[in-house]
Scaffold this motif. Structure first.
Motif, PDB file in Angstrom:
ATOM      1  N   ASP A 186       5.125   7.547   4.362  1.00  0.00           N
ATOM      2  CA  ASP A 186       4.046   7.431   5.343  1.00  0.00           C
ATOM      3  C   ASP A 186       4.590   6.902   6.667  1.00  0.00           C
ATOM      4  OD1 ASP A 186       4.548   4.776   4.977  1.00  0.00           O
ATOM      5  OD2 ASP A 186       2.648   4.293   4.013  1.00  0.00           O
ATOM      6  N   ARG A 187       3.670   6.583   7.597  1.00  0.00           N
ATOM      7  CA  ARG A 187       4.051   6.129   8.931  1.00  0.00           C
ATOM      8  C   ARG A 187       3.772   4.638   9.124  1.00  0.00           C
ATOM      9  NH1 ARG A 187       4.650  10.706  12.280  1.00  0.00           N
ATOM     10  NH2 ARG A 187       3.871  12.630  11.319  1.00  0.00           N
ATOM     11  N   ALA A 188       3.930   3.854   8.061  1.00  0.00           N
ATOM     12  CA  ALA A 188       3.670   2.420   8.169  1.00  0.00           C
ATOM     13  C   ALA A 188       4.645   1.776   9.138  1.00  0.00           C
ATOM     14  CB  ALA A 188       3.786   1.764   6.796  1.00  0.00           C
ATOM     15  N   HIS A 244      -2.126  10.605  -1.944  1.00  0.00           N
ATOM     16  CA  HIS A 244      -3.181   9.809  -1.329  1.00  0.00           C
ATOM     17  C   HIS A 244      -2.546   8.530  -0.798  1.00  0.00           C
ATOM     18  CE1 HIS A 244      -6.297  12.393  -3.119  1.00  0.00           C
ATOM     19  NE2 HIS A 244      -5.529  12.406  -4.200  1.00  0.00           N
ATOM     20  N   ALA A 245      -2.720   8.266   0.499  1.00  0.00           N
ATOM     21  CA  ALA A 245      -2.090   7.109   1.128  1.00  0.00           C
ATOM     22  C   ALA A 245      -3.096   6.394   2.018  1.00  0.00           C
ATOM     23  CB  ALA A 245      -0.866   7.548   1.940  1.00  0.00           C
ATOM     24  N   GLU A 246      -2.832   5.101   2.258  1.00  0.00           N
ATOM     25  CA  GLU A 246      -3.667   4.330   3.164  1.00  0.00           C
ATOM     26  C   GLU A 246      -3.238   4.554   4.614  1.00  0.00           C
ATOM     27  OE1 GLU A 246      -3.929   0.255   2.145  1.00  0.00           O
ATOM     28  OE2 GLU A 246      -4.435   0.630   0.029  1.00  0.00           O
ATOM     29  N   PRO A 300       0.829  -1.223   0.000  1.00  0.00           N
ATOM     30  CA  PRO A 300       0.000   0.000   0.000  1.00  0.00           C
ATOM     31  C   PRO A 300       0.859   1.267   0.000  1.00  0.00           C
ATOM     32  CG  PRO A 300       0.012  -0.976   2.180  1.00  0.00           C
ATOM     33  CD  PRO A 300       0.737  -1.946   1.299  1.00  0.00           C
ATOM     34  N   LEU A 301       1.597   1.478  -1.098  1.00  0.00           N
ATOM     35  CA  LEU A 301       2.463   2.652  -1.186  1.00  0.00           C
ATOM     36  C   LEU A 301       1.633   3.914  -1.387  1.00  0.00           C
ATOM     37  CD1 LEU A 301       5.228   1.258  -3.577  1.00  0.00           C
ATOM     38  CD2 LEU A 301       5.277   1.361  -1.080  1.00  0.00           C
ATOM     39  N   GLY A 320       6.259   6.450  -1.607  1.00  0.00           N
ATOM     40  CA  GLY A 320       5.662   6.541  -2.942  1.00  0.00           C
ATOM     41  C   GLY A 320       6.313   7.651  -3.749  1.00  0.00           C
ATOM     42  N   VAL A 321       6.503   7.392  -5.028  1.00  0.00           N
ATOM     43  CA  VAL A 321       7.188   8.346  -5.909  1.00  0.00           C
ATOM     44  C   VAL A 321       6.300   8.637  -7.104  1.00  0.00           C
ATOM     45  CG1 VAL A 321       9.277   8.806  -7.227  1.00  0.00           C
ATOM     46  CG2 VAL A 321       9.423   7.424  -5.166  1.00  0.00           C
TER      47      VAL A 321
END
Length: 831
Positions: free
Chosen positions: A401-403, A340-342, A311-312, A410-411
């Motif tokens: 993100d903070r996964a 946009h991120a999960e 989920p990048l 993501g690029v």
């Protein structure tokens, strides 16, 4: 095939007479000939095989370990023998008419009946039947002897092969095993193996790749696959693996995403012995869904690789700047970023790549822990990230993100554009104007009716480019806009006067800016020296840029300047060249900057190194200022001498021009009022007038060549005057004295206009150019005021100024504690 004829023994008791026909005799003869030919072909093939085995066996005795030569020599022998055997033609079959004619010619005296006129299907007479039987027997004997003779050629090769083959049998067996292994390897083709990251978690075995039945392989995000290809299975060259992706699921055509050139390796043969064959192998990871192709094996897809994506964050980057053209690096580039991120976002930044240099700029540091979307407009100034006047820049947006446990990145798709510095746009504008010049020169030389539209377009482009460069002032921009306006007018119709004026004005403009550019760029060294001196006075830990980078930029700058100095000195006469050029040719400024860089590498002597660096820099600045002053003085002197020679040439040309005007006036006076004077009178004095006009034409042509290098406008009018004089002679020769009078008057007016144009050129002097005043330490592509740079090595405050401040503090009403604190603070600041 020759027909062998033998006279049979017709004595009773020695020959058996049989009733037969001519056709049956021919059929029997043809069967005998065909059987002999087939037998000979089989014997030839057997002989070729025996010779091939003999060659292989013989070479195996000479080189037992050279398997390739053994098999190659045997195969070559068999091939050559087969090709040479193809030269033998098929046997010639006999027909009844030829046989009848041959027998009648040979035995016509013994048998009275005619054989050629007989029916081939009818039975032969007793005499001819005996002759036919004897001929058949003779043909059998002949073919049998020929076949036996050919078979005798197999005896010696067979004996030699039988003698050599037992000794060479082990080596031949080994060679044949090699052939069988190569064939076995060919059957492998290409294979794919999932080394790591299979979706089922099990270690996959090598899978064959077939274009008719493509594989479908599912992979995890972290994966590694290997592809192996047999070199003999390819169509030639090193195999290349291509990964292609479709923009949309329904697209038929796939674009190349990545390509890998395979590396040659060795692998054990199918028998598992120590011998090996050539293979190609490549290992790589797949990050997205792609199709696998190997063009050397065919155009079909071999495998479809599907990757279970992590989920990048999805990042998009776009710009509202107009597409195409060159973006000024000192103007903010408008960017639009969407993320946009999960998972929750942590940071968003830009990655800027330019000339192998990668830089990062933070866009947003997301503090909220529940923010997973970000939409923002950002303005990026590229001046700090590019080092060349013209640079290709690649910009990508990156979101982290903070996964947990590992943050995902993501690029976005890269954004490509070309940037130009202020100086780069200045050089672009001048280069565009230089591209206009060939159009003008061609139009002048060919005397075309109108200027091409491309010239006007280039002039308009130069005007647009000049608007964004601070190296052009208002007067420069006005001149460039005038060039564009004049070029647009000339595209509608060329006027010689306007065309020459535009060409001369463009020459002067380019010359002025060439001199200006050289002298301003020379003084960029002083800005660099000032920046370097400030850098040297700082502690190494506080320097904004490493010393090695700054000195390397200065060396690159000096390389460009040295090339320009070489060209500028080459334009001067040998006796007018600066005396310091001999020393400057040895690149002393390069050596001094390199010494400063070398001193900065020394450890343990920071204070001494800093003092030596500043001293070396001060000497370099003094030497540099003396050199450019000497070079500019030599150029100014040479230009002044050239201008004086030009003025003298124009004065001499004007004197000649006035003499031509006077003589042309006399010619016009002799043809004056031709329409009112008797024709006989004009014809009587025409030879004298013609002689004067021809003399004037000769002198005018000579003056035109002299004036070309002095004044193009005057030269163009002199050329037109010469043509008018020639028209005068042509009209006078045809006794059209009225037209001759008009042409003579026109030539006089053109000569007077040429004198006026020469006078304007004589009054006009080439200007040295104006200097732009730019301040700051950014020396690359910018100029500075004059050439006076003071390198301050100690910073002191005037003692009286310091004591006045302290006295004011002492006289103020503060309590003791505050007064002590303030006094201590001020003393530290002032020091």
């Amino acid at each position: 095939m020759q027909i062998k004829t033998h006279q049979p023994d017709v004595t009773c008791g020695k020959t058996k007479f049989m009733t037969t026909s001519l056709q049956s005799t021919v059929d029997r003869l043809n069967r005998i000939i065909s059987a002999a030919a087939n037998t000979t072909s089989c014997l030839h093939g057997l002989r070729v095989v025996i010779l091939g085995l003999l060659a292989t066996a013989t070479w195996s005795l000479v080189q037992p370990e050279d398997l390739a030569w053994q098999l190659g020599l045997g195969a070559t022998t068999i091939l050559l023998g087969a090709l040479l055997g193809r030269r033998k033609r098929s046997p010639h079959h006999i027909n009844p008419s030829d046989l009848a004619l041959a027998l009648e010619m040979e035995h016509g005296g013994d048998v009275t009946e005619s054989l050629t006129s007989a029916d081939p299907q009818a039975d032969l007479s007793q005499g001819w039947s005996a002759v036919a039987q004897g001929h058949i027997q003779a043909q059998k004997d002949f073919e049998r002897g020929r076949v036996l003779g050919f078979a005798s050629t197999l005896v010696l090769p067979s004996l030699l092969c039988a003698a050599a083959f037992p000794s060479a049998a082990p080596s031949l067996k080994h060679a044949f095993n090699e052939v069988s292994k190569a064939v076995a390897q060919l059957s492998r083709g290409a294979t794919l193996e999932v080394i790591q990251g299979g979706s089922d978690g099990a270690q996959a075995k090598p899978m064959g790749l077939n274009g008719k039945r493509p594989l479908e392989v599912e992979l995890l995000a972290q994966n590694l696959i290997a592809v192996r290809v047999n070199g003999a299975a390819t169509s030639g060259g090193v195999p290349v693996v291509e990964l292609r992706r479709r923009k949309n699921p329904g697209d038929q055509a796939a674009s190349i995403f990545q390509s890998f050139q395979m590396s040659p390796v060795t692998a054990d043969g199918p028998q598992g012995d120590e011998e090996s064959v050539r293979l190609y192998e490549i290992s790589f990871a797949v990050t997205e869904d792609v199709d696998l192709y190997i063009p050397q094996l065919g155009s079909e897809m071999l495998a479809r690789l599907k990757v279970h994506q992590l989920p990048l964050p999805k990042v998009s980057l776009s710009t509202t700047a107009p597409p195409g053209g060159v973006w000024p690096d000192d103007q903010p580039l408008p960017l639009h970023i969407e993320v946009h991120a999960e998972n929750s976002l942590q940071t968003v930044r830009l990655i800027i790549k330019s000339d192998q240099k990668v830089s990062k700029e933070l866009v947003a540091n997301v503090m909220a822990e529940n923010k997973s979307e970000l939409v923002t407009d950002y303005r990026l100034t590229l001046e700090a990230y590019v080092e060349n006047d013209l640079a290709d820049v690649e910009i990508t947006a990156e979101a982290v993100d903070r996964a947990v446990p590992t943050p995902l990145t993501g690029v976005s798709a890269p954004l490509h554009l070309t940037t130009a510095s202020a100086y780069g746009r200045y050089r672009q504008s001048l280069q565009t104007l230089r591209e206009v010049k060939p159009f003008l020169d061609t139009a002048i030389a060919d005397n075309v009716p109108r200027l091409p539209q491309a010239a006007s377009d280039l002039a308009v482009k130069a005007a647009e480019q000049s608007e964004t460069s601070p190296f052009f002032d208002g007067l420069d921009r006005m001149q460039i806009r005038n060039f564009a306006s004049q070029a647009a007018d000339l595209t509608a119709g060329v006027r010689d006067e306007a065309l020459h004026e535009l060409s001369q004005a463009l020459n002067d403009f380019l010359f002025e800016h060439e001199v200006l550019d050289d002298r301003e760029r020379d003084r960029d060294f002083f800005v660099a020296a000032r920046a370097l001196s400030r850098l040297l006075e700082q502690d190494q830990s506080r320097r904004p840029a490493p010393l090695s980078i700054v000195t390397q930029r200065m060396i690159n700058f000096l390389n460009v300047r040295h090339e320009r100095w070489t060209k500028r000195v080459a334009r001067l006469k040998a006796d007018a060249r600066p005396a310091g050029w001999t020393q400057v040719q040895r690149r002393p400024f390069h050596e001094q900057i390199e010494r400063i860089a070398a001193l900065g590498v020394e450890k343990g002597k920071a204070a001494a190194s800093q003092e030596a660096q500043l001293t070396t820099l001060a000497k370099a600045v003094v030497h540099y200022r003396a050199w450019i002053s000497e070079l500019e003085a030599a150029e100014d002197k040479a230009r002044e001498e050239e201008d004086q020679q030009r003025q003298q040439g124009l004065a001499s040309a004007r004197d000649t021009l006035k003499e031509l005007q006077k003589r042309q006036g006399e010619i016009s006076a002799e043809l004056d009022r031709s329409d009112q004077r008797p024709k006989d009178q004009l014809a009587g004095q025409w030879p004298t007038t013609k002689l004067k006009q021809n003399s004037n034409i000769k002198d005018t042509r000579h003056l035109e060549g002299q004036m070309r290098s002095l004044s193009q406008n005057a030269a163009a009018r002199i050329q037109a005057a010469a043509k008018a004089m020639e028209a005068t002679v042509e009209s006078g020769n045809s006794e059209d004295y009225v037209t001759a009078e008009s042409a003579a008057d026109l030539a006089g007016r053109l000569l007077r206009q040429a004198d006026s144009a020469a006078q304007q050129s004589q009054q006009k002097r080439r200007s040295r150019g104006r200097r732009r005043r730019v301040t700051g330490d950014n020396y690359y592509g910018q100029s500075v005021v004059g050439g006076d740079v003071e390198i301050k090595r100690e910073y002191q405050v005037d003692r009286r100024y310091r004591e006045d401040i302290l006295d004011e503090v002492q006289s103020s009403s503060y309590d003791e504690e505050n007064r002590t604190l303030l006094e201590t603070y001020l003393r530290r600041v002032i020091r």
